[in-house]
Design an enzyme around this catalytic site. Sequence first.
Site, PDB file in Angstrom:
ATOM      1  N   ARG A 170      -6.336   1.512  -3.834  1.00 23.38           N
ATOM      2  CA  ARG A 170      -5.052   0.838  -2.450  1.00 23.38           C
ATOM      3  C   ARG A 170      -5.068  -0.803  -2.859  1.00 23.38           C
ATOM      4  O   ARG A 170      -6.426  -1.708  -2.868  1.00 23.38           O
ATOM      5  CB  ARG A 170      -5.787   1.278  -1.349  1.00 23.38           C
ATOM      6  CG  ARG A 170      -6.861   0.561  -1.031  1.00 23.38           C
ATOM      7  CD  ARG A 170      -7.567   1.854  -0.454  1.00 23.38           C
ATOM      8  NE  ARG A 170      -6.969   2.999  -0.104  1.00 23.38           N
ATOM      9  CZ  ARG A 170      -7.431   3.765   1.048  1.00 23.38           C
ATOM     10  NH1 ARG A 170      -8.089   3.385   2.092  1.00 23.38           N
ATOM     11  NH2 ARG A 170      -7.416   5.286   0.914  1.00 23.38           N
ATOM     12  N   ASP A 215      -6.997  -2.253   2.211  1.00 21.13           N
ATOM     13  CA  ASP A 215      -7.310  -1.093   2.952  1.00 21.13           C
ATOM     14  C   ASP A 215      -7.976  -1.660   4.619  1.00 21.13           C
ATOM     15  O   ASP A 215      -8.803  -3.119   4.338  1.00 21.13           O
ATOM     16  CB  ASP A 215      -7.979  -0.044   2.461  1.00 21.13           C
ATOM     17  CG  ASP A 215      -8.771   0.656   3.759  1.00 21.13           C
ATOM     18  OD1 ASP A 215      -7.731   1.112   4.511  1.00 21.13           O
ATOM     19  OD2 ASP A 215      -9.600   1.153   3.750  1.00 21.13           O
ATOM     20  N   ASP A 254      -9.290  -1.618   8.142  1.00 23.29           N
ATOM     21  CA  ASP A 254      -9.929  -0.337   8.905  1.00 23.29           C
ATOM     22  C   ASP A 254     -10.280  -0.619  10.231  1.00 23.29           C
ATOM     23  O   ASP A 254     -11.196  -1.522  10.222  1.00 23.29           O
ATOM     24  CB  ASP A 254     -11.393   0.667   8.392  1.00 23.29           C
ATOM     25  CG  ASP A 254     -11.055   1.236   7.629  1.00 23.29           C
ATOM     26  OD1 ASP A 254      -9.288   1.804   7.484  1.00 23.29           O
ATOM     27  OD2 ASP A 254     -11.851   1.173   6.441  1.00 23.29           O
ATOM     28  N   ARG A 303       0.868  -1.233   0.038  1.00 24.24           N
ATOM     29  CA  ARG A 303       0.029  -0.316  -0.209  1.00 24.24           C
ATOM     30  C   ARG A 303       0.941   1.155   0.347  1.00 24.24           C
ATOM     31  O   ARG A 303       1.645   1.335   0.718  1.00 24.24           O
ATOM     32  CB  ARG A 303      -0.815   0.312   0.917  1.00 24.24           C
ATOM     33  CG  ARG A 303      -1.680   1.421   1.173  1.00 24.24           C
ATOM     34  CD  ARG A 303      -2.934   1.192   1.877  1.00 24.24           C
ATOM     35  NE  ARG A 303      -3.593   2.563   1.780  1.00 24.24           N
ATOM     36  CZ  ARG A 303      -3.990   2.807   3.082  1.00 24.24           C
ATOM     37  NH1 ARG A 303      -4.817   2.224   3.213  1.00 24.24           N
ATOM     38  NH2 ARG A 303      -4.823   4.212   2.843  1.00 24.24           N
TER      39      ARG A 303
HETATM   40  P1  AMP Z   1      -7.057   5.147   5.624  1.00 27.11           P
HETATM   41  O1  AMP Z   1      -6.202   6.010   4.322  1.00 27.11           O
HETATM   42  O2  AMP Z   1      -9.077   6.295   5.235  1.00 27.11           O
HETATM   43  O3  AMP Z   1      -6.695   3.851   5.429  1.00 27.11           O
HETATM   44  O4  AMP Z   1      -6.656   5.827   7.374  1.00 27.11           O
HETATM   45  C1  AMP Z   1      -5.289   5.552   7.536  1.00 27.11           C
HETATM   46  C2  AMP Z   1      -5.401   6.698   8.914  1.00 27.11           C
HETATM   47  O5  AMP Z   1      -6.608   7.005   9.926  1.00 27.11           O
HETATM   48  C3  AMP Z   1      -4.467   6.773   9.740  1.00 27.11           C
HETATM   49  O6  AMP Z   1      -3.420   7.688   9.877  1.00 27.11           O
HETATM   50  C4  AMP Z   1      -4.752   6.051  11.075  1.00 27.11           C
HETATM   51  O7  AMP Z   1      -4.338   6.662  12.272  1.00 27.11           O
HETATM   52  C5  AMP Z   1      -6.615   6.576  10.766  1.00 27.11           C
HETATM   53  N1  AMP Z   1      -7.166   6.135  11.446  1.00 27.11           N
HETATM   54  C6  AMP Z   1      -8.118   6.781  12.386  1.00 27.11           C
HETATM   55  N2  AMP Z   1      -8.704   5.498  13.177  1.00 27.11           N
HETATM   56  C7  AMP Z   1      -9.197   4.753  12.403  1.00 27.11           C
HETATM   57  C8  AMP Z   1      -9.703   3.506  12.597  1.00 27.11           C
HETATM   58  N3  AMP Z   1     -10.549   2.961  13.038  1.00 27.11           N
HETATM   59  N4  AMP Z   1      -9.251   2.431  11.436  1.00 27.11           N
HETATM   60  C9  AMP Z   1      -8.139   2.387  10.986  1.00 27.11           C
HETATM   61  N5  AMP Z   1      -7.170   3.658  10.816  1.00 27.11           N
HETATM   62  C10 AMP Z   1      -7.873   5.264  11.404  1.00 27.11           C
END
Ligand code: AMP
Length: 163
Positions: free
Chosen positions: A95, A98, A100, A86
């Site tokens: 991506r 991903d 979450d 990634r």
């Molecule tokens: P993304 O690019 O959408 O995967 O976001 C990643 C960023 O979101 C990282 O810097 C994480 O620290 C932040 N983040 C905040 N809350 C969460 C969550 N519940 N799960 C995953 N990433 C999170």
Amino acid sequence: MAADPAMAWVGLGANQGDRVATLRAAQQALGGLPQTRTVVRSSLYSSVPVAAGGPDYVNAVVGLETSLSPAALLMRLQEIEDRHGRVRSFRNAPRTLDLDLLMYGDLLLDTPELTLPHPRAHERAFVLVPLAEVAPELAIPGRGMVRDLLACIVGQAVDRLDE
Ligand code: AMP
């Protein structure tokens, strides 16, 4: 194990490369994390990207019982993402993987690194449809029951993949 285990829910998505193989590998990796076991896996689904272009996503959710702390689990998720090549280029960029952290028990958290429950989980059909398959009565803390939240969503196509 230091702490009582918690039930954590992870949302998986990929829209680059061999998306199904990537999700399978990620599911395996999640189940292999220390102090963690897989409780339930949803089927795989395809969804059209939200607020972005590019190929359709393949999505799924996994329920984990874990004694890792929320921060440690997030770090492990990011390691798995990184192992799948990634590149964090821009918000909503395509991506390869991903991951979450959707929920960690009924914990509410709002720090710069981690927001729990995930701030958009309750409004995304690609999260709620797989969750409704395996845990329709699960409550997203502060938001409501998965089945009820899903009933409120219109216009987001999510289709179960033949496996
Ligand atoms: P993304 O690019 O959408 O995967 O976001 C990643 C960023 O979101 C990282 O810097 C994480 O620290 C932040 N983040 C905040 N809350 C969460 C969550 N519940 N799960 C995953 N990433 C999170």
